[in-house]
Design a protein around this motif. Sequence first.
Motif, PDB file in Angstrom:
ATOM      1  N   PHE A  15     -36.847  35.413  10.238  1.00 53.26           N
ATOM      2  CA  PHE A  15     -36.823  36.187   8.990  1.00 53.26           C
ATOM      3  C   PHE A  15     -35.481  36.894   8.831  1.00 53.26           C
ATOM      4  O   PHE A  15     -34.958  37.039   7.736  1.00 53.26           O
ATOM      5  N   VAL A  19     -32.737  36.432   5.847  1.00 52.56           N
ATOM      6  CA  VAL A  19     -32.137  37.536   5.095  1.00 52.56           C
ATOM      7  C   VAL A  19     -30.610  37.412   5.107  1.00 52.56           C
ATOM      8  O   VAL A  19     -29.951  37.550   4.075  1.00 52.56           O
ATOM      9  N   PHE A  20     -30.040  37.124   6.287  1.00 54.25           N
ATOM     10  CA  PHE A  20     -28.581  37.012   6.369  1.00 54.25           C
ATOM     11  C   PHE A  20     -28.076  35.890   5.468  1.00 54.25           C
ATOM     12  O   PHE A  20     -27.103  36.047   4.741  1.00 54.25           O
ATOM     13  N   ILE A  22     -29.487  34.568   2.864  1.00 57.02           N
ATOM     14  CA  ILE A  22     -29.650  34.903   1.447  1.00 57.02           C
ATOM     15  C   ILE A  22     -28.517  35.827   1.012  1.00 57.02           C
ATOM     16  O   ILE A  22     -27.892  35.645  -0.032  1.00 57.02           O
ATOM     17  N   THR A  23     -28.224  36.803   1.875  1.00 62.83           N
ATOM     18  CA  THR A  23     -27.148  37.740   1.537  1.00 62.83           C
ATOM     19  C   THR A  23     -25.825  37.013   1.360  1.00 62.83           C
ATOM     20  O   THR A  23     -25.084  37.259   0.410  1.00 62.83           O
ATOM     21  N   PHE A  27     -26.486  36.017  -2.534  1.00 60.59           N
ATOM     22  CA  PHE A  27     -25.969  37.255  -3.116  1.00 60.59           C
ATOM     23  C   PHE A  27     -24.441  37.252  -3.145  1.00 60.59           C
ATOM     24  O   PHE A  27     -23.818  37.563  -4.146  1.00 60.59           O
ATOM     25  N   GLY A  34     -32.036  31.248  -3.986  1.00 63.49           N
ATOM     26  CA  GLY A  34     -32.614  32.082  -2.939  1.00 63.49           C
ATOM     27  C   GLY A  34     -34.093  31.849  -2.720  1.00 63.49           C
ATOM     28  O   GLY A  34     -34.661  32.291  -1.743  1.00 63.49           O
ATOM     29  N   THR A  35     -34.735  31.120  -3.625  1.00 64.25           N
ATOM     30  CA  THR A  35     -36.143  30.808  -3.415  1.00 64.25           C
ATOM     31  C   THR A  35     -36.331  29.297  -3.455  1.00 64.25           C
ATOM     32  O   THR A  35     -35.497  28.570  -3.982  1.00 64.25           O
ATOM     33  N   ILE A 121     -44.161  29.218   8.917  1.00 66.64           N
ATOM     34  CA  ILE A 121     -44.867  30.298   8.220  1.00 66.64           C
ATOM     35  C   ILE A 121     -43.863  31.324   7.702  1.00 66.64           C
ATOM     36  O   ILE A 121     -43.861  31.688   6.529  1.00 66.64           O
ATOM     37  N   VAL A 122     -42.982  31.764   8.622  1.00 71.97           N
ATOM     38  CA  VAL A 122     -42.003  32.787   8.252  1.00 71.97           C
ATOM     39  C   VAL A 122     -41.099  32.283   7.134  1.00 71.97           C
ATOM     40  O   VAL A 122     -40.862  32.971   6.141  1.00 71.97           O
ATOM     41  N   VAL A 125     -42.730  32.045   3.747  1.00 69.37           N
ATOM     42  CA  VAL A 125     -42.900  33.361   3.124  1.00 69.37           C
ATOM     43  C   VAL A 125     -41.554  33.859   2.620  1.00 69.37           C
ATOM     44  O   VAL A 125     -41.426  34.344   1.494  1.00 69.37           O
ATOM     45  N   ALA A 126     -40.523  33.697   3.441  1.00 68.12           N
ATOM     46  CA  ALA A 126     -39.210  34.229   3.075  1.00 68.12           C
ATOM     47  C   ALA A 126     -38.677  33.579   1.813  1.00 68.12           C
ATOM     48  O   ALA A 126     -38.051  34.235   0.990  1.00 68.12           O
TER      49      ALA A 126
ATOM     50  N   PHE B 221     -42.999  41.583   9.121  1.00 73.47           N
ATOM     51  CA  PHE B 221     -42.443  40.843   7.994  1.00 73.47           C
ATOM     52  C   PHE B 221     -43.543  40.174   7.180  1.00 73.47           C
ATOM     53  O   PHE B 221     -43.475  40.082   5.960  1.00 73.47           O
ATOM     54  N   LEU B 222     -44.558  39.701   7.866  1.00 73.34           N
ATOM     55  CA  LEU B 222     -45.648  39.019   7.165  1.00 73.34           C
ATOM     56  C   LEU B 222     -46.672  40.004   6.613  1.00 73.34           C
ATOM     57  O   LEU B 222     -47.673  39.614   6.024  1.00 73.34           O
ATOM     58  N   ARG B 241     -38.342  42.446   0.535  1.00 71.36           N
ATOM     59  CA  ARG B 241     -38.116  41.013   0.429  1.00 71.36           C
ATOM     60  C   ARG B 241     -37.851  40.571  -1.017  1.00 71.36           C
ATOM     61  O   ARG B 241     -36.900  39.866  -1.307  1.00 71.36           O
ATOM     62  N   MET B 245     -32.408  39.786  -3.167  1.00 71.57           N
ATOM     63  CA  MET B 245     -31.293  39.159  -3.861  1.00 71.57           C
ATOM     64  C   MET B 245     -30.470  40.158  -4.667  1.00 71.57           C
ATOM     65  O   MET B 245     -29.298  39.957  -4.904  1.00 71.57           O
ATOM     66  N   PRO B 248     -29.372  43.550  -1.154  1.00 75.79           N
ATOM     67  CA  PRO B 248     -29.482  42.999   0.207  1.00 75.79           C
ATOM     68  C   PRO B 248     -29.459  44.073   1.290  1.00 75.79           C
ATOM     69  O   PRO B 248     -30.033  43.878   2.358  1.00 75.79           O
TER      70      PRO B 248
END
Lengths: 180, 279, 699
Positions: A15, A19-20, A22-23, A27, A34-35, A121-122, A125-126, B221-222, B241, B245, B248
């Motif tokens: 996760f 995040v990293f 995506i940033t 971003f 991002g999705t 799973i992670v 979700v992310a 996180f979940l 979460r 975007m 961040p």
Amino acid sequence: MVSITSVITTSIPEFASAVFFITIFVFGLKWLPGTSTMANGFDPLQLVLPVMVLVIYDFGYVARMTRASMAEVMTTHYIRTAVLKGLPYRRVIMNHALRNALIAPFTVIMLQINWLLSGVIVVEVAFAYKGFGALLLEASLNQDIYVIEACAMVAVFVAVGTQTLADIGYTFLNPRIRFS
Amino acid sequence: MRALKSFALLRESWVGMAGVFIVAFWIVMAIFAPWIAPFDPLELMQPFAKPGVEWKGGGTFWLGTDSLGRDILSRIIWGSRTVLIYAPLATICAYTVGIMMGLVAGYRLGWWDTILSRISDIVLSFPVLVLYVIVIATIGASGINIVIAITFASAPGIMRIVRGLTLDLRNRDYVAAAQTRGESDWFIMLVEILPNARGPLIVDACLRLGYVVITIGILGFLGLGLPPPDPDWGGMVNESRSLAMAFPHMAVFPCIAISSLILGFNLLADGLREISLRD
Amino acid sequence: MNETPSPDVPLLECKDLSISYFTRAGEIPAVIDFNLTVHPGEAVGLVGESGCGKTTVAMAVMRYLGGNGKIVGGSITYRGRDLLSLGAEELRRLRGNEIAMIYQEPMASLNPSMTIGRQLMEVPLYHDNASKREAKDKALSILDAVHLPDPARIMAAYPHQISGGQQQRVIIAMALLSNPQLLLLDEPTTALDVTVEAGIIELVAEIGEKFGTGMLYISHNLGLIRETCDRIVVMYSGEAVESGTINQVFDEPCHPYTHGLFNCIALPTTDKNARPLVPIRGQLPLPHERPEGCNFGPRCDFFEAGRCDQGFVPMRETDVPGQTARCLRWNEIDWAEHAPDRVQSIPTEVGEEVLRIDSLSKYYEVHDRSLSALISGKAVRHVKANEDLSFVAHEGETIAIVGESGCGKSTFAKVLMGLETATSGTLDFEGDDISETEVGDRSAKQIGALQMVFQNPFDTLNPSQTIGSQIVRVLRRFGQADSKGEAQIMMLKLLDTVKLPRDFALRRPRQLSGGQKQRVGIARAFAGEPATVIADEPVSALDVSVAAAVTELLLDIQRRNNSTLLFISHDLSIVRYLADRVIVMYLGQIMEQGTTDEIFNPPYNPYTEALLSAVPVADTNVEKRRIILEGNVPSPLDPPAGCPFSTRCQHRLGEICDTTPPPRQETESGHSILCHIPLDELAKADPVFSFKDTPQAAA
């Protein structure tokens, strides 16, 4: 070098790397979506980040294992025999060391497929991907026992399947198992 | 005394020292959280503040605030408490159960071994996270339940390691010597075998601590971790979460915190392994 | 491919060679000022105890010292070529081609995941540019040359599928494939059984004769060197201390260490009461704790302060041409005058019967889960680990149980100690039948009265507890001491008994040397004042000079306690030295038993005869009759139907041996032999050992 990279990549949970990434890529550089909802049909661009996240964690782990195993094999007596037989270095590495060094990491790699299923799973979700992991999570958050049961069944099938494959592969790599 | 000696040895491995430094840093953070943290981690102040913004009530949000207006730096510092309490606790529980199972299976062999190994095979054949999700979904999300879930899911893996070590050590002559003077099975397992398996077990425990931190983070996180509003690193990422975007910083800093702690444990494990291979 | 060497250029020459290992603790010299010459067709032996640097020399010749080993001085030349200046490619062409090596652990030295055929074929493929066909033919013929049965099957096999002796033959075949000029043998038979060892030695000798290969034979076993080599170099703590021809060094050694070594090993002329072993005092110095001057100084009886501890002692010629010694006083010592003090002792009185074993058998069930076994209905098979053992032991007596691996001697020890229960038969110990009493059900007194000394000094003690606490635990357990204080005092006394300093009580096992650990093991076994002690190869893992001291200690304590000693061993020299009676086992059965004299003289059971002949003897006065056994020890899972030894026997009569179990023939004195051949026929055999001169004291 390999060891430093791999110890860092195995230290970043999926996760966090999600995040990293995506940033940085969404971003910061604005290169990638991002999705991964796949709302407008299949889009390969939406797969890039999720796959990267899954790969980078396992990469470090497998690299570490293989390196440790290789280092161990290189100190064995049979490698000494091969070197003192006067074989070229390449031959010693490729024919004598590598195959024996792969025996230990191989089982780990196959177990990693199990771990990948967790990673899924992670990652789902992310990146808001609608898949197996998201389904399981949603079911468990809503206490939907039947769906959980079904997901667990699938998970076990995958696990047993990879283990069977791992065992078959193992006997090919390790002749000591084959004939006993 | 022995611990001091190991530490002196560890000082010669820079990898290990880096690990010690990182872990010690977070322990200090956790212990002195009330004095170090600039704000109350639960106080709702100014939502969506970017890193470095100054608050009108005095002080700076060095790492910004979250969507409810809580200071992220303070939440990270307080959040280290959660992780540093539950991760070692869960690891110790998992080890206690795993060691007992492994010793009995590896020493008694026979039926004990068959039954315990089968149980652990079954548990291990589930993907770990699926297992956590199912366990937590069944018994509910709370600190103690996280410990139970982790114990349940990791004890079989520890058992395998202990069993393997026991199978090797049980053939040593000093075990035979203890048997020939009629010592009880428990004396042999706990005095003759377990202390001599400690080297690999300590290294594994460090690695496993890292995994447990990952697990606690993932559960948070979940949305299966500690119930809000208590600060929890994984939970912080979870809450931000959908906003990642646009903002961040809300997710990145907790991610850096958790990754650094895991890195600390992994480096420590590497360092310990290095010195254990040396002699 | 290799031209014939001219005889005057030495094959291998090490000149003033010094090798060091560089560790975190700094530079550790492993070999200092070492000189050696091997001529074509000559076999040179390199002898020394562990850590003396003998293997390092061989590895230096191969230029394979690992990352931290470095040659810091001197030169190594091979047929006039400087080995130290060779580039990687030249080195590769030399290794395995002109200089080949044979290793100590054959199993570990073969690649487990490659067929033997492929491993062999690599040599001609890479050195002679042979085609695959040629390589295969060559490999097949060389396997035949090392007397391996069915070479085609061996070629297709993986290393784990053949026995240890066969693996070593494969390694030898691999070394011979390129017709090397020089063969380095690093303890090639240490991991093998004696009868298998004899076969390998025979093979090596044959190679030397047939191919004229020069050999450097590294071993800790003086007997082996005597039987295989022309010249010998004795090493001690990194230095060569004496060199010369076999006869020179064995008959008239010059260096006190060499003398000491010969006094340490059991020869046919030694006897535990009349001519006991004389251990070298002290222990081997660690490489970074070597003394100033002569390394052997602190252990030497002829040490002269102010002379032997001043500066470097060079190797010098003695007055016998070809013999050199590293001793300042070699010509000042009159060896005849300084014959070592052999402390003679009175033989122990053999008292009442302590242990009576009658038709004891121990079978293990082995479950075969394979499909074919299930179909044929043979899913459960029995391993007869012990079959019909009967013997009696008396107070104060020393009984040796002799046999090679898999003969069932360890199983017997387990049954005796109560770690296993017997399948049938009785085991009377001090009047009680304990054959089916597990150790947990025996009384503390019974347990204390029947104790064991273990084989491997490196895991006989729990590494995480102090020496003192381990002995105290035993004392408390056996009810020898009622309070902690009393146990503490008794523990210190026990340390005195085994001649260890009292402050060792606080040390941990890893701070002790192998010999010291074994002393603690002996202290532990004798803590409960046992009536009977089983010693399972207690000195086989120790260095010669240390082993002698531990052996003498064991005998000394046994005499004091008047205990019965059951000494399990594969080494017939030591058995002949210390046993009153001997039991020879093979595949779980007693082949022969009798007094030591009866065992070592005809009539022999054919197996005993072969075993005796296989033992290397480090005495140039002894002549041996050579008997080389064929084949391997059969699997205990599938023993021969008739006589267990029938598959390898040199006196096999025919059908009857294979099909009918042999009768146990007994003389009036109690000497019994399991064989179909009548006793009077067996009695006609010549003794295995004969003496050139009359020895001072016959055993």
